[in-house]
Motif scaffolding. Sequence first.
Motif, PDB file in Angstrom:
ATOM      1  N   ALA A 487       0.831  -1.212   0.000  1.00 53.71           N
ATOM      2  CA  ALA A 487       0.000   0.000   0.000  1.00 53.71           C
ATOM      3  C   ALA A 487       0.863   1.259   0.000  1.00 53.71           C
ATOM      4  O   ALA A 487       0.599   2.214  -0.753  1.00 53.71           O
ATOM      5  CB  ALA A 487      -0.935  -0.008   1.207  1.00 53.71           C
ATOM      6  N   LEU A 488       1.896   1.273   0.835  1.00 47.44           N
ATOM      7  CA  LEU A 488       2.766   2.444   0.868  1.00 47.44           C
ATOM      8  C   LEU A 488       3.545   2.567  -0.439  1.00 47.44           C
ATOM      9  O   LEU A 488       3.683   3.673  -0.991  1.00 47.44           O
ATOM     10  CB  LEU A 488       3.731   2.360   2.054  1.00 47.44           C
ATOM     11  CG  LEU A 488       4.714   3.523   2.197  1.00 47.44           C
ATOM     12  CD1 LEU A 488       3.975   4.861   2.279  1.00 47.44           C
ATOM     13  CD2 LEU A 488       5.605   3.331   3.422  1.00 47.44           C
ATOM     14  N   GLY A 489       4.039   1.439  -0.963  1.00 46.18           N
ATOM     15  CA  GLY A 489       4.764   1.477  -2.235  1.00 46.18           C
ATOM     16  C   GLY A 489       3.892   1.998  -3.361  1.00 46.18           C
ATOM     17  O   GLY A 489       4.337   2.829  -4.182  1.00 46.18           O
ATOM     18  N   TYR A 490       2.636   1.548  -3.418  1.00 38.84           N
ATOM     19  CA  TYR A 490       1.719   1.993  -4.467  1.00 38.84           C
ATOM     20  C   TYR A 490       1.412   3.487  -4.323  1.00 38.84           C
ATOM     21  O   TYR A 490       1.348   4.223  -5.320  1.00 38.84           O
ATOM     22  CB  TYR A 490       0.427   1.181  -4.396  1.00 38.84           C
ATOM     23  CG  TYR A 490      -0.577   1.558  -5.456  1.00 38.84           C
ATOM     24  CD1 TYR A 490      -0.406   1.148  -6.770  1.00 38.84           C
ATOM     25  CD2 TYR A 490      -1.701   2.328  -5.147  1.00 38.84           C
ATOM     26  CE1 TYR A 490      -1.317   1.488  -7.758  1.00 38.84           C
ATOM     27  CE2 TYR A 490      -2.619   2.681  -6.119  1.00 38.84           C
ATOM     28  CZ  TYR A 490      -2.429   2.258  -7.421  1.00 38.84           C
ATOM     29  OH  TYR A 490      -3.326   2.609  -8.398  1.00 38.84           O
ATOM     30  N   THR A 491       1.238   3.937  -3.073  1.00 37.36           N
ATOM     31  CA  THR A 491       0.977   5.367  -2.842  1.00 37.36           C
ATOM     32  C   THR A 491       2.147   6.214  -3.331  1.00 37.36           C
ATOM     33  O   THR A 491       1.964   7.246  -3.999  1.00 37.36           O
ATOM     34  CB  THR A 491       0.725   5.620  -1.341  1.00 37.36           C
ATOM     35  OG1 THR A 491      -0.452   4.911  -0.939  1.00 37.36           O
ATOM     36  CG2 THR A 491       0.553   7.102  -1.052  1.00 37.36           C
ATOM     37  N   LEU A 492       3.382   5.776  -2.996  1.00 34.54           N
ATOM     38  CA  LEU A 492       4.563   6.524  -3.447  1.00 34.54           C
ATOM     39  C   LEU A 492       4.679   6.490  -4.966  1.00 34.54           C
ATOM     40  O   LEU A 492       5.056   7.484  -5.603  1.00 34.54           O
ATOM     41  CB  LEU A 492       5.818   5.934  -2.811  1.00 34.54           C
ATOM     42  CG  LEU A 492       5.933   6.085  -1.284  1.00 34.54           C
ATOM     43  CD1 LEU A 492       7.204   5.389  -0.778  1.00 34.54           C
ATOM     44  CD2 LEU A 492       5.925   7.546  -0.869  1.00 34.54           C
ATOM     45  N   ALA A 493       4.335   5.335  -5.572  1.00 31.23           N
ATOM     46  CA  ALA A 493       4.421   5.216  -7.031  1.00 31.23           C
ATOM     47  C   ALA A 493       3.409   6.104  -7.732  1.00 31.23           C
ATOM     48  O   ALA A 493       3.671   6.641  -8.819  1.00 31.23           O
ATOM     49  CB  ALA A 493       4.211   3.762  -7.443  1.00 31.23           C
ATOM     50  N   ARG A 498       9.158   9.204  -6.108  1.00 33.46           N
ATOM     51  CA  ARG A 498      10.180   8.478  -5.326  1.00 33.46           C
ATOM     52  C   ARG A 498      10.090   6.995  -5.669  1.00 33.46           C
ATOM     53  O   ARG A 498       9.733   6.142  -4.859  1.00 33.46           O
ATOM     54  CB  ARG A 498       9.952   8.727  -3.834  1.00 33.46           C
ATOM     55  CG  ARG A 498      10.324  10.157  -3.429  1.00 33.46           C
ATOM     56  CD  ARG A 498       9.474  10.728  -2.325  1.00 33.46           C
ATOM     57  NE  ARG A 498       9.438   9.911  -1.122  1.00 33.46           N
ATOM     58  CZ  ARG A 498       8.565  10.111  -0.147  1.00 33.46           C
ATOM     59  NH1 ARG A 498       7.641  11.072  -0.265  1.00 33.46           N
ATOM     60  NH2 ARG A 498       8.593   9.366   0.924  1.00 33.46           N
ATOM     61  N   TYR A 499      10.438   6.718  -6.946  1.00 37.57           N
ATOM     62  CA  TYR A 499      10.214   5.383  -7.466  1.00 37.57           C
ATOM     63  C   TYR A 499      11.131   4.326  -6.851  1.00 37.57           C
ATOM     64  O   TYR A 499      10.734   3.177  -6.664  1.00 37.57           O
ATOM     65  CB  TYR A 499      10.374   5.389  -8.994  1.00 37.57           C
ATOM     66  CG  TYR A 499       9.375   6.280  -9.699  1.00 37.57           C
ATOM     67  CD1 TYR A 499       8.055   6.368  -9.264  1.00 37.57           C
ATOM     68  CD2 TYR A 499       9.759   7.047 -10.810  1.00 37.57           C
ATOM     69  CE1 TYR A 499       7.143   7.196  -9.920  1.00 37.57           C
ATOM     70  CE2 TYR A 499       8.848   7.864 -11.466  1.00 37.57           C
ATOM     71  CZ  TYR A 499       7.546   7.933 -11.013  1.00 37.57           C
ATOM     72  OH  TYR A 499       6.649   8.735 -11.655  1.00 37.57           O
ATOM     73  N   ALA A 500      12.369   4.689  -6.563  1.00 36.80           N
ATOM     74  CA  ALA A 500      13.306   3.713  -5.978  1.00 36.80           C
ATOM     75  C   ALA A 500      12.795   3.231  -4.610  1.00 36.80           C
ATOM     76  O   ALA A 500      12.835   2.033  -4.298  1.00 36.80           O
ATOM     77  CB  ALA A 500      14.693   4.335  -5.840  1.00 36.80           C
ATOM     78  N   GLU A 501      12.316   4.184  -3.814  1.00 35.12           N
ATOM     79  CA  GLU A 501      11.779   3.818  -2.494  1.00 35.12           C
ATOM     80  C   GLU A 501      10.527   2.957  -2.659  1.00 35.12           C
ATOM     81  O   GLU A 501      10.339   1.961  -1.944  1.00 35.12           O
ATOM     82  CB  GLU A 501      11.451   5.083  -1.709  1.00 35.12           C
ATOM     83  CG  GLU A 501      11.049   4.812  -0.266  1.00 35.12           C
ATOM     84  CD  GLU A 501      10.775   6.094   0.514  1.00 35.12           C
ATOM     85  OE1 GLU A 501      10.348   5.972   1.682  1.00 35.12           O
ATOM     86  OE2 GLU A 501      10.974   7.186  -0.047  1.00 35.12           O
TER      87      GLU A 501
END
Length: 597
Positions: A487-493, A498-501
């Motif tokens: 969920a956090l990765g998708y939100t950042l994407a 901040r694609y690397a994170e």
Amino acid sequence: MTQLKRHLTLLLPLALAACAHLPASSPPRPGPAATAEEAGQNARLRQEEAMEEAQKRAREAEANYPRISLTPDIVYGVLASEIAAQRGEAAASASTYLDLAKRTRDPRFAQRSAEFALFTGQLPLALDALKLWTDTEPASDAAREQLLIATLRAGKLDRAAPLIDEILAKEPARAPALFVQLARLAQSQTDKLGTYKLVRPIAARFPDLPEARFAVIAIAAEVNDDAEVERQFDRLATLAPRWDLPVAWQTDRLNRKDSKAALAFLKKELARRPDASMELKIAYPRLLLSQKQYPEARAAFDALLAANPGQRDLQYACGLMAFQMKDLIAARKHLEGALESGHPEQDFLRYTLGQVAEEAHDPKTARRWYDAVGAGPRYLAAQARLAVLDAEEGRIDAAVARLDNLGASDQERTQVTLLQSQLAREAKRYELANAVLTRALKARPASPELLFERGLVADMRGNGADAERDLRAYLKLKPDEPLGLNALGYTLATRTTRYAEAQALIDKALKAMPDNPMILDSMGWLLFRMGKPDAALKYLFRAYSAVEDPEIAAHYGEVLWSLGQRDKATEVLDKAIGANPNHEVLRDVARRLLKRP
């Protein structure tokens, strides 16, 4: 001195593990019918006679107890043992009491030692104490019976035979209960063949005693003598056609190894036991249910109900089966019949009838049933369904308000809040959902479920910063939870560059759940955002093949379109829009790519 007498005469009621007295009565078998009045009179007479006999024996035992001098070491031993037992140190108490019993030859000390020894699993010490108890109080049936059972538990068959003979010679009427005990202990014997050789000749002396046949069945099963088991069941069907215990025991035993064999056995026994109890008869369709043979189970329940019309347990079962098989008319008929017959699960029946009405697209009737559910274990579920019905009618505020202050525990209150949020966000009332969650988090700030939900709601509100804040707080509580990482990765994407994170988070989630379609979708969408549509397509194809979720379809269609596969993209998007015409992400893609309003 008074304190010591209290300890000697009012011994603590510690139960003897697996050593209950053998009752004089046997399981019920066919016999001449008595009127209710005669049965009551007979029961009272038997009870009075038993009480008189017990009092007589108690007086005789008291007269025969040794007269011991209450020396300081005896007083100390008794008090120390009882106090130690109360503090959870009964093992030491068993040894102390056995020492006192040996010195005084007082059977009360031996009995107390046996109680503590069996309670703490000290079988050798218990055998010593029980042997001393029988030696010092030879008239005690309880001592002899408990010694027999402990001897069998210890596998000392050479010592068990004379004890059995002694009990049967003195009180033949106790044979039924003794044989049932032998049957129950058969499985725990280490020398099963030796036990078989011990039990068979004893049982042969009682050819017409059903309990003796059961004892042979139990030990024959342990040595895999299936032919003997079958012979004994043939005999039991004649001797005691209404005695369910052996049939239920064998059914359970077979079911643990071969469910088909259990079904065949039970069907055969029921066919030749037309007067078997309803409980045993119901066991057959229940066994079918456990094997997921739903049509067969329903047919069996229906046949039982036809033979026993109005039987409330059968109406209940037939109603539930009909509901599971989507036969709503039959479900309503049987469940209402069970309700009218006074089935104890009244609120469960009302709740289920509400579900039946919902399935039949009759919300008015569903509301009537849910409203009838009273305070108790079904009340919260009924109120939740009423809230859903409120929401389906567009009354979101009423739905959320209905659920306010419900829930008896933190877990229930959290589930209620999650439902409130779900109803609000499905109606696109994101601010209402956020308010409900924020209020709940003030009371339960460390609830990971509420933090996760509020993070999702924040993302739906377009507030990436709040979403990131709540999802990071969630991951502090559950740092390796794949869905939280995703969920956090998708939100950042989606909300940042901040694609690397984002990739590090989604990679970790994907390693934990490599086939999860939502995580596959996140990775595909991230790669597309990073300008890698070919790599993205592989993940999105796998995600869409697993589940045709509308948001996955939107991502998959957009990547197909970007790669020039416009016909395929249109096909995917049209199918998804047809199933989800109001989905915002799909509508946005259709407007941008397909130029549709």
